[in-house]
Design a protein around this motif. Structure first.
Motif, PDB file in Angstrom:
ATOM      1  N   PHE A  94       0.831  -1.212   0.000  1.00 54.62           N
ATOM      2  CA  PHE A  94       0.000   0.000   0.000  1.00 54.62           C
ATOM      3  C   PHE A  94       0.860   1.254   0.000  1.00 54.62           C
ATOM      4  O   PHE A  94       0.520   2.256  -0.644  1.00 54.62           O
ATOM      5  N   SER A 150      -6.253  -2.071   3.398  1.00 54.45           N
ATOM      6  CA  SER A 150      -7.027  -1.126   2.587  1.00 54.45           C
ATOM      7  C   SER A 150      -8.021  -0.358   3.451  1.00 54.45           C
ATOM      8  O   SER A 150      -8.205   0.853   3.309  1.00 54.45           O
ATOM      9  N   THR A 201      -9.121   3.065   1.253  1.00 55.97           N
ATOM     10  CA  THR A 201      -8.981   3.083  -0.206  1.00 55.97           C
ATOM     11  C   THR A 201     -10.070   2.227  -0.865  1.00 55.97           C
ATOM     12  O   THR A 201     -10.561   1.265  -0.276  1.00 55.97           O
ATOM     13  N   MET A 223     -10.654  -0.506  -3.206  1.00 54.84           N
ATOM     14  CA  MET A 223      -9.818  -1.577  -3.755  1.00 54.84           C
ATOM     15  C   MET A 223     -10.664  -2.783  -4.124  1.00 54.84           C
ATOM     16  O   MET A 223     -11.735  -3.003  -3.549  1.00 54.84           O
ATOM     17  N   GLN A 250     -14.457  -1.515   0.065  1.00 51.58           N
ATOM     18  CA  GLN A 250     -13.828  -2.729  -0.490  1.00 51.58           C
ATOM     19  C   GLN A 250     -14.792  -3.464  -1.442  1.00 51.58           C
ATOM     20  O   GLN A 250     -15.987  -3.509  -1.200  1.00 51.58           O
TER      21      GLN A 250
END
Ligand code: GUN
Ligand code: ZN
Length: 473
Positions: free
Chosen positions: A133, A162, A167, A169, A209
């Motif tokens: 990451f 994540s 984020t 992802m 996610q």
């Protein structure tokens, strides 16, 4: 594209501004007049609220609309862009990046599978996820479509990290139940799908996610596993689950697929036969593709990840961008680093290599097209073009800050350019490692090259970012 601006400061919560040169795309420059495809503001500002973009435009137009906005990060020598999108990368291959490459299939056996076998150990997976990451965020990548391994531990480690950054992802368990060493082989097709579904239910749409069903590639799955994988994908496709695999990367791989699946007319049909080719399918590489396969990829709205650094390193073949973008049946194309076949984590460096691969085919890719591929093109390949990949009201505030003077020499070189795209072209060609200087994820500056603590998790921003003292910056 969400064109309707949201009301100004609708709920009165804190605002943040990011000021600099601003570049964002609204259409595909491979298919349209390229000058109609982007918005560029020489002195622009992005206004963020609650992790989303509230407004974007010329600073002089935007600033007066928000008299209460004083928390502004200014980057006079950088281009504010949507965070880059990596459509195909193996986080678990970070420990073996730069391993001597022979052919794809030998490289897999010699380096890849032994490395992936280590990911049964959750601690090792945690360590690699953390490093991975950091590499991504340092390079300005904010969304990636990521292979883990066959081990659930590696999927958990990835999504946990994540989640710490918040984020957006995509990942999932890799499926492989034949033609791989026992140490990385699934116990049975049935068991591999049960584990996948359990991980899917745990992670899909948890925060930002997203889950993908990931048969590694046709040669490493039995027909039974591909069949069950297709059924799992089809059960969840309406909920936004992906299918991610490799397709048509190298000639010896294609020859192997032909031997293993003699009843199918081509490699794409192998996947389609099992229900794996659909609108959320993302295919990595696609270097050696027959016309009928392009047709299928177009008709099914699949995404394709162009991974030039990897294709050159492994000697796979040349991606034919201009075949993919044929006007009558264009395919959604984004960029992929494909680490560890790829030799770096930088999407801009991959753009430089994409240009060279295209030049070998007597065609060029200019900076307008290149940075589209790095941002909105990637989002289109992942069917996230209404969520990330553009700077426009309502989008998630994931942002790369791309320096126009990453080194003394590069800054000097910029003096001899006429416009922003000449600058960006020179930079993607130079391919320096420090071109991205800051990265925002859902509005938080999770990476700052100049900050003492370069990387920060989302939780570290809670409440502090908008304190009055900090607004004075
Ligand atoms: N095909 C199947 N597995 C892989 C992989 O790990 N890397 C690349 N480049 N191609 C693959
Ligand atoms: Zn790959």
């Amino acid at each position: 594209m969400k064109n309707t601006p949201l009301p100004i400061n609708p709920d009165g919560s804190a605002l943040k501004g990011i000021r600099g040169h601003v570049l964002t795309y609204k259409a595909d420059p491979f298919l349209n007049d390229e000058n109609e495809c982007y918005d560029y503001y020489d002195d622009g500002m992005v206004v963020i609220q609650d992790g989303h973009i509230l407004n974007v435009g010329a600073y002089n137009d935007i600033a007066p609309q928000y008299p209460e906005l004083t928390d502004i990060d200014s980057y006079p020598d950088a281009v504010i862009m949507p965070g880059f999108i990596d459509c195909h990368v193996h986080y678990v291959q970070s420990p073996m990046i730069g391993s001597f490459g022979d052919t794809l299939l030998n490289w897999l056996n010699q380096y890849t599978f032994p490395t992936e076998a280590k990911f049964k150990d959750k601690k090792f997976a945690d360590e690699v996820a953390k490093i991975f990451f950091r590499q991504l965020l340092e390079q300005g990548t904010t969304t990636a479509n990521v292979f883990s391994t066959a081990f659930a531990e590696s999927v958990d480690a990835f999504f946990e990290e994540s989640e710490r950054y918040n984020t957006r992802m995509i990942s999932g368990k890799v499926l492989m139940d034949r033609n791989v060493p026992d140490a990385v082989k699934d116990e049975s097709p049935e068991e591999s799908i049960i584990v996948s579904e359990r991980l899917l239910k745990k992670w899909h749409h948890r925060g930002r996610q997203l889950y993908a069903v990931i048969p590694r590639f046709a040669p490493t799955s039995t027909p039974k596993q591909l069949e069950l994988a297709g059924q799992l994908y089809q059960r969840y496709i309406d909920q936004g689950v992906y299918m991610h695999t490799h397709l048509d990367e190298a000639q010896n791989e294609i020859d192997w697929v032909t031997q293993l699946f003699p009843d199918q007319p081509n490699y794409t049909e192998v996947y389609r036969h099992f229900g794996l080719v659909d609108r959320r399918s993302v295919m990595a590489h696609c270097c050696i593709v027959r016309e009928e396969e392009w047709q299928t990829l177009h008709n099914c709205q699949c995404g394709v990840a162009h991974c030039p650094c990897s294709n050159l390193f492994l000697g796979d073949g040349q991606f034919k961008m201009w075949e993919a973008k044929q006007q009558d049946r264009p395919v959604r194309v984004g960029m992929g680093t494909d680490v560890g076949g790829g030799t770096n984590f930088s999407i801009p460096r991959n753009l430089g290599e994409a240009y060279k691969v295209s030049m070998l085919q007597m065609k060029n890719i200019d900076a307008i097209k290149a940075f589209y591929l790095a941002t909105r093109g990637g989002a289109e390949a992942l069917h996230l073009e209404n969520t990330v990949g553009s700077l426009a009201p309502g989008y998630e505030a994931d942002i790369a800050v791309f320096s126009l003077c990453p080194s003394e020499f590069a800054g000097w070189r910029m003096k001899f350019t006429k416009n922003i795209f000449e600058k960006l072209f020179a930079l993607m060609t130079l391919g320096l490692d420090n071109m991205n200087i800051a990265t925002y994820v859902a509005g938080n500056k999770v990476f700052d090259r100049k900050r003492g603590q370069q990387y920060m998790y989302a939780s570290e921003f809670a409440e502090t970012e908008y304190k009055p003292s900090q607004k004075q910056r």
